[in-house]
Motif scaffolding. Structure first.
Motif, PDB file in Angstrom:
ATOM      1  N   GLN A 136       3.874  13.303   1.008  1.00 42.83           N
ATOM      2  CA  GLN A 136       4.476  12.172   1.706  1.00 42.83           C
ATOM      3  C   GLN A 136       3.496  11.575   2.706  1.00 42.83           C
ATOM      4  O   GLN A 136       3.407  10.356   2.861  1.00 42.83           O
ATOM      5  N   GLN A 137       2.714  12.429   3.354  1.00 38.33           N
ATOM      6  CA  GLN A 137       1.721  11.940   4.323  1.00 38.33           C
ATOM      7  C   GLN A 137       0.627  11.133   3.621  1.00 38.33           C
ATOM      8  O   GLN A 137       0.153  10.117   4.155  1.00 38.33           O
ATOM      9  N   ARG A 138       0.238  11.566   2.430  1.00 37.97           N
ATOM     10  CA  ARG A 138      -0.759  10.802   1.663  1.00 37.97           C
ATOM     11  C   ARG A 138      -0.202   9.434   1.287  1.00 37.97           C
ATOM     12  O   ARG A 138      -0.882   8.416   1.406  1.00 37.97           O
ATOM     13  N   TYR A 139       1.037   9.450   0.827  1.00 37.64           N
ATOM     14  CA  TYR A 139       1.710   8.199   0.454  1.00 37.64           C
ATOM     15  C   TYR A 139       1.790   7.267   1.667  1.00 37.64           C
ATOM     16  O   TYR A 139       1.486   6.070   1.573  1.00 37.64           O
ATOM     17  N   ASP A 140       2.176   7.805   2.818  1.00 38.42           N
ATOM     18  CA  ASP A 140       2.307   6.998   4.046  1.00 38.42           C
ATOM     19  C   ASP A 140       0.951   6.434   4.466  1.00 38.42           C
ATOM     20  O   ASP A 140       0.857   5.290   4.942  1.00 38.42           O
ATOM     21  N   TYR A 141      -0.119   7.227   4.282  1.00 41.84           N
ATOM     22  CA  TYR A 141      -1.465   6.759   4.651  1.00 41.84           C
ATOM     23  C   TYR A 141      -1.843   5.548   3.809  1.00 41.84           C
ATOM     24  O   TYR A 141      -2.332   4.543   4.328  1.00 41.84           O
ATOM     25  N   ILE A 142      -1.614   5.631   2.505  1.00 44.68           N
ATOM     26  CA  ILE A 142      -1.957   4.516   1.612  1.00 44.68           C
ATOM     27  C   ILE A 142      -1.089   3.300   1.925  1.00 44.68           C
ATOM     28  O   ILE A 142      -1.573   2.172   2.003  1.00 44.68           O
ATOM     29  N   LYS A 143       0.195   3.553   2.139  1.00 45.26           N
ATOM     30  CA  LYS A 143       1.127   2.461   2.401  1.00 45.26           C
ATOM     31  C   LYS A 143       0.804   1.739   3.697  1.00 45.26           C
ATOM     32  O   LYS A 143       0.992   0.513   3.809  1.00 45.26           O
ATOM     33  N   SER A 144       0.287   2.460   4.674  1.00 42.24           N
ATOM     34  CA  SER A 144       0.019   1.861   5.990  1.00 42.24           C
ATOM     35  C   SER A 144      -1.319   1.124   6.043  1.00 42.24           C
ATOM     36  O   SER A 144      -1.612   0.449   7.031  1.00 42.24           O
ATOM     37  N   ASN A 145      -2.133   1.261   4.991  1.00 45.40           N
ATOM     38  CA  ASN A 145      -3.464   0.639   4.997  1.00 45.40           C
ATOM     39  C   ASN A 145      -3.520  -0.423   3.911  1.00 45.40           C
ATOM     40  O   ASN A 145      -3.767  -0.142   2.739  1.00 45.40           O
ATOM     41  N   SER A 146      -3.307  -1.664   4.299  1.00 44.53           N
ATOM     42  CA  SER A 146      -3.215  -2.753   3.322  1.00 44.53           C
ATOM     43  C   SER A 146      -4.558  -3.112   2.692  1.00 44.53           C
ATOM     44  O   SER A 146      -4.606  -3.894   1.742  1.00 44.53           O
ATOM     45  N   ASP A 147      -5.663  -2.562   3.221  1.00 48.80           N
ATOM     46  CA  ASP A 147      -6.971  -2.794   2.600  1.00 48.80           C
ATOM     47  C   ASP A 147      -7.115  -2.035   1.279  1.00 48.80           C
ATOM     48  O   ASP A 147      -7.966  -2.360   0.457  1.00 48.80           O
ATOM     49  N   ILE A 148      -6.285  -1.013   1.087  1.00 46.34           N
ATOM     50  CA  ILE A 148      -6.388  -0.182  -0.120  1.00 46.34           C
ATOM     51  C   ILE A 148      -5.674  -0.885  -1.266  1.00 46.34           C
ATOM     52  O   ILE A 148      -4.462  -1.083  -1.233  1.00 46.34           O
ATOM     53  N   ASN A 149      -6.424  -1.285  -2.287  1.00 46.43           N
ATOM     54  CA  ASN A 149      -5.797  -1.929  -3.444  1.00 46.43           C
ATOM     55  C   ASN A 149      -5.958  -1.123  -4.734  1.00 46.43           C
ATOM     56  O   ASN A 149      -5.519  -1.552  -5.795  1.00 46.43           O
ATOM     57  N   GLU A 150      -6.587   0.046  -4.619  1.00 48.39           N
ATOM     58  CA  GLU A 150      -6.778   0.868  -5.809  1.00 48.39           C
ATOM     59  C   GLU A 150      -6.655   2.347  -5.445  1.00 48.39           C
ATOM     60  O   GLU A 150      -7.211   2.796  -4.432  1.00 48.39           O
ATOM     61  N   VAL A 151      -5.910   3.074  -6.258  1.00 45.19           N
ATOM     62  CA  VAL A 151      -5.779   4.524  -6.090  1.00 45.19           C
ATOM     63  C   VAL A 151      -6.408   5.188  -7.309  1.00 45.19           C
ATOM     64  O   VAL A 151      -6.070   4.864  -8.450  1.00 45.19           O
ATOM     65  N   ILE A 152      -7.324   6.121  -7.045  1.00 42.75           N
ATOM     66  CA  ILE A 152      -8.007   6.845  -8.113  1.00 42.75           C
ATOM     67  C   ILE A 152      -7.417   8.244  -8.198  1.00 42.75           C
ATOM     68  O   ILE A 152      -7.424   8.990  -7.217  1.00 42.75           O
TER      69      ILE A 152
END
Length: 329
Positions: A136-152
């Motif tokens: 959940q913390q990983r998900y929240d980190y990605i969700k809170s950072n709008s610069d991230i447009n790709e997940v590998i």
């Protein structure tokens, strides 16, 4: 006779170097192997991959990728346990944010095959296992950072996960609006082609983000009819399929080998993407090809084939925010 499921094929993989030698018709005492290396990084070779090795050839390019030669015991201070210093890029257990607009998720520690040159052969997976809270913390980190447009999704190999687990990962990531693409780095379609099941096919078809598969094929002999069929299923879904190889001494360090690989990739609608210089991880000095040799190989390719058959020659440096293209001039 019904073919074995991919899970059974994974479970029945060769795990002993003597068994591997016997499988390819070589005397079990003909090649010495490292006991230390096996303890650090056990042998694992699916039979589907081993079946493509040339019989009675100790220099077979597929065998060389997975056999724990005594050369692994060579010590070189330039070759370390964490050559890319990935620990510095960890923003949480199993989540690396090294590049500005993308994150890499260590989805599992498991692989279908243990490639002896793997840059994560010493990665502390036990320190990066995720509980539900950490996921959940990983998900929240990605969700809170709008610069991230790709997940590998990496690992290990993300296709080691059962379909329902992989579906959960994909479904959760798909809830994040600013993520445009999900990239899956995998060797499974090559080493156990039966992993591309109808169930996985349906999962990918339901995904509302662009899916990109990055395969890892180093030699044309790795691609047989079954591998071609697994890639065809991805093509059928309209998935972009790329390939990245590692330049390895004794495996693909000739122009003829590299051209044959690129021709086979294009034939299967796979783009030759990157040709990586070896990451200097402890135990891999015998695979090293010098940068000068690599440049000459690419230049010779340029004189012989069309540009789209030539992968980008790159190196990954721990202190760089992108792959470093190697200047051919």
């Amino acid at each position: 006779m019904q073919p074995q499921s991919w899970q059974n094929q994974l479970a029945s993989a060769i795990k002993n170097p003597r068994e591997l030698l016997n499988h390819v018709g070589l005397d079990a005492n003909s090649l010495g192997y490292t006991q230390t290396g096996i303890k650090q990084f056990p042998v694992r070779v699916p039979l589907a991959f081993a079946s493509r090795m040339q019989q009675k050839n100790p220099d077979d390019p597929l065998l060389r990728q997975v056999f724990p030669y005594l050369d692994e015991d060579r010590v070189d201070p330039a070759y370390t346990f964490d050559p890319l210093e990935e620990k510095q890029s960890l923003v949480g257990p199993g989540l690396l944010h090294k590049y500005h607009d993308r994150v890499l998720m260590i989805s599992t520690s498991a692989c279908a095959i243990h490639c002896r040159y793997c840059f994560r052969r010493h990665f502390p997976y036990e320190e990066n296992r995720q509980s539900k809270l950490e996921w959940q913390q990983r998900y929240d980190y990605i969700k809170s950072n709008s610069d991230i447009n790709e997940v590998i999704l990496s690992g290990g190999d993300p296709l080691s996960l059962a379909d329902h687990k992989l579906t959960d990962y994909l479904h959760t990531i798909c809830q994040i609006k600013h993520v445009k693409r999900i990239r899956i780095h995998t060797r499974f379609p090559i080493v156990i082609p039966d992993r591309i099941t109808q169930s996985l096919f349906k999962t990918l078809k339901r995904t509302n983000k662009e899916i990109i598969f990055v395969l890892h094929i180093n030699h044309a002999n790795e691609i047989d009819e079954n591998v071609s069929n697994s890639i065809a299923l991805m093509n059928k879904l309209g998935i972009m399929v790329l390939n990245q190889s590692v330049l390895l001494k004794g495996v693909n360090d000739t122009t003829d080998c590299l051209i044959a690989l690129s021709e086979k990739l294009i034939e299967n609608r796979v783009t030759p993407y990157y040709l990586h210089m070896l990451d200097p991880v402890a135990g891999t000095t015998h695979f090293n090809v010098s940068e000068d040799e690599a440049i000459n190989l690419i230049k010779t390719m340029q004189n012989k084939v069309s540009g789209y058959l030539i992968p980008k020659l790159v190196r990954e440096n721990s202190d760089e925010k992108s792959k470093t293209a190697i200047n051919l001039d």
